[in-house]
Design a protein around this motif. Structure first.
Motif, PDB file in Angstrom:
ATOM      1  N   GLN A   1      53.841  35.858  38.024  1.00 28.09           N
ATOM      2  CA  GLN A   1      52.799  34.651  38.079  1.00 28.09           C
ATOM      3  C   GLN A   1      51.675  34.565  38.651  1.00 28.09           C
ATOM      4  O   GLN A   1      50.527  34.098  38.155  1.00 28.09           O
ATOM      5  CB  GLN A   1      53.581  33.665  38.216  1.00 28.09           C
TER       6      GLN A   1
ATOM      7  N   ASN B   1      54.608  27.722  31.964  1.00 24.05           N
ATOM      8  CA  ASN B   1      55.195  29.375  31.701  1.00 24.05           C
ATOM      9  C   ASN B   1      54.029  29.900  31.701  1.00 24.05           C
ATOM     10  O   ASN B   1      52.639  29.276  31.594  1.00 24.05           O
ATOM     11  CB  ASN B   1      56.239  29.248  30.727  1.00 24.05           C
TER      12      ASN B   1
ATOM     13  N   THR C   1      60.147  21.884  27.677  1.00 20.09           N
ATOM     14  CA  THR C   1      58.961  22.823  27.604  1.00 20.09           C
ATOM     15  C   THR C   1      57.898  22.203  26.268  1.00 20.09           C
ATOM     16  O   THR C   1      56.946  22.286  26.347  1.00 20.09           O
ATOM     17  CB  THR C   1      59.216  24.255  27.236  1.00 20.09           C
TER      18      THR C   1
END
Ligand code: SF4
Length: 453
Positions: free
Chosen positions: A159, A123, A82
């Motif tokens: 999402q 994310n 990430t």
């Protein structure tokens, strides 16, 4: 408005016009040169600064995926880090700041397109940051066509609601093929139930347009198996469906060697699959758009094509037609006042160049006025299925005559002031176009960069 289904055509047309056997390696050719510099890019951008009323299209490339599909032709990297994606967003922010400072002032954006890679691998925090970075320097209007390409395997209700809340109104999911046998052969498993669930979640989230990408010519695919995928897709009724041919280029994409070429359909079978796609969609309320896209008759692309005002730029088909397109991110492409530009594709080199204060262009081409006219005329032919004599005059004279000669094959109709592409000619439009347009490779390269999430 629904397109006419192409009639059966003589087999020799397939032999004469179909692309080389897809099972052979494809050596890509392009017109790009690598002499283009950061200074050239800056000069091109400065020409926008002189015209604050000119509208923009923005293309953002997110080159990260959690795994690699074997057919993939995109510029992407597999990572599970990430922090690496955060660093990428840091550089993207810097790149946007550098470009915005050259063109000066907040500018209206008609088209915003986020692709990859897998944009929805980011994310929630990263997705929010991405939109904030853009909105800090560019004006996204209520009418801006805001689109994002997503992998259904990475999507969730939360999402999708976030993406809609962030302002995205069009969403496209990479579906490719719904048959389990084909999915195993391409290393991408996503059940029909998953695709259906994600589709309905996107509908419930309020997206104006939900689209699918399909691919024909994949290993283990047959015309019959593809027909089952088409039937399931038609049943869901997405607003748009892009139906691409599998582009095999293992010299550039080594992972494609993992596909057994003996399991690939040949040119005739590929043609049969695309014909079935045309039939399936045009018989169920879709208009055939340009080369390879289908849109519900009520969709703005279908209406624009019907009214002869459909455009195509390096982002894709558009009814909006922004004056310039600017690409951000590793490998992103753009077109500014006749300058076709591509950023450095290697992520770390792209970051280093931005850190050094450079605009990270790596290759491009400046189209002369004549080349721009030629490109415009051919693009109009692809989108609106006609080429007028006046458009061709002085830039496509020989090509106009050659295209007119295809009337004998039933591919075009010759009128006193223009050529019209017939339904059969429509089927061979890609070949007619690639035969006459040196910039075909440019568009192909763009699609290699960003499709099939
Ligand atoms: S096809 Fe899409 S999801 Fe698969 S590896 Fe390529 S970019 Fe990633």
């Amino acid at each position: 408005m629904t397109s006419t289904t192409p009639l059966e055509f003589a087999p020799d047309l397939l032999v004469r016009f179909t692309q080389p056997d897809p099972r052979t390696d494809d050596a890509d050719t392009t017109i790009w040169n690598e002499r283009i510099t950061s200074t050239d890019y800056r000069t091109a951008l400065a020409t926008i600064g002189d015209h604050p009323q000119e509208t923009l299209g923005l293309y953002l490339h997110i080159p990260f995926c959690p795994g690699r599909c074997l057919y993939c032709g995109c510029n992407t990297t597999v990572t599970h880090n990430t922090t690496r994606i955060d660093r990428y967003l840091d550089a993207l922010e810097q790149e946007i700041e550098q470009v915005a400072s050259v063109i000066a002032g907040e500018r209206d954006v008609l088209q915003l397109h986020v692709a990859g890679g897998t944009p929805n691998y980011l994310n929630d925090h990263q997705l929010t940051r991405l939109v904030e970075i853009i909105e800090r320097r560019f004006r996204i209007l209520p009418e801006t066509a805001t689109a994002i390409e997503c992998d259904p395997r990475r999507s969730s209700a939360g999402q999708l609601e976030l993406l809609h809340a962030l302002g995205f109104r069009q969403i496209t999911f990479g579906v490719q093929d719904l048959e389990a046998r084909v999915q195993r052969a391409i290393g991408r498993i996503q059940s029909i139930d998953l695709v259906r669930d994600v589709y309905w979640m996107a509908r419930e989230s309020g997206f104006d347009s939900v689209g699918f990408d399909l691919i024909y010519g994949l290993p283990e695919q047959t015309a019959e198996s593809f027909e089952a995928t088409l039937a399931a897709v038609v049943d869901m009724a997405p607003d748009r469906v892009a139906c691409f041919g599998y582009a095999r280029a293992p010299q550039q994409r080594a992972h494609q060697h993992a596909i057994d070429i003996h399991c690939l359909p040949d040119a005739r079978q590929r043609s049969a699959m695309f014909k079935r796609a045309v039939t399936a969609f045009t018989q169920c309320g879709y208009t055939w758009i340009g080369l390879d896209t289908f849109a519900l008759d009520t969709d703005e692309l279908a209406i624009a094509q019907d009214e002869g005002r459909l455009y195509r730029n390096c982002i894709g088909y558009t009814a909006a037609n922004p004056r310039h397109t600017i690409g951000f991110g590793a490998g992103a492409v753009g077109e500014i006042n006749g300058h076709c530009l591509q950023n450095e594709t290697h992520i770390e080199r792209w970051q280093q160049r931005i850190a050094a204060g450079e605009l990270p262009v790596v290759r491009g081409h400046h189209l002369s006025k004549a080349e721009q006219r030629r490109r415009h005329a051919l693009s109009h032919m692809i989108c609106n299925l006609e080429l007028s004599r006046s458009q061709a005059q002085g830039c496509l004279d020989q090509e106009y005559q050659r295209l007119a000669s295809y009337a004998a094959d039933g591919l075009v109709e010759v009128e006193p002031d223009r050529l019209r592409i017939t339904p059969t000619g429509r089927f061979f439009l890609r070949e007619l176009w690639s035969e006459h347009d040196a910039y075909f490779a440019w568009d192909r390269a763009r699609w290699h960069l960003s499709r099939s999430n």
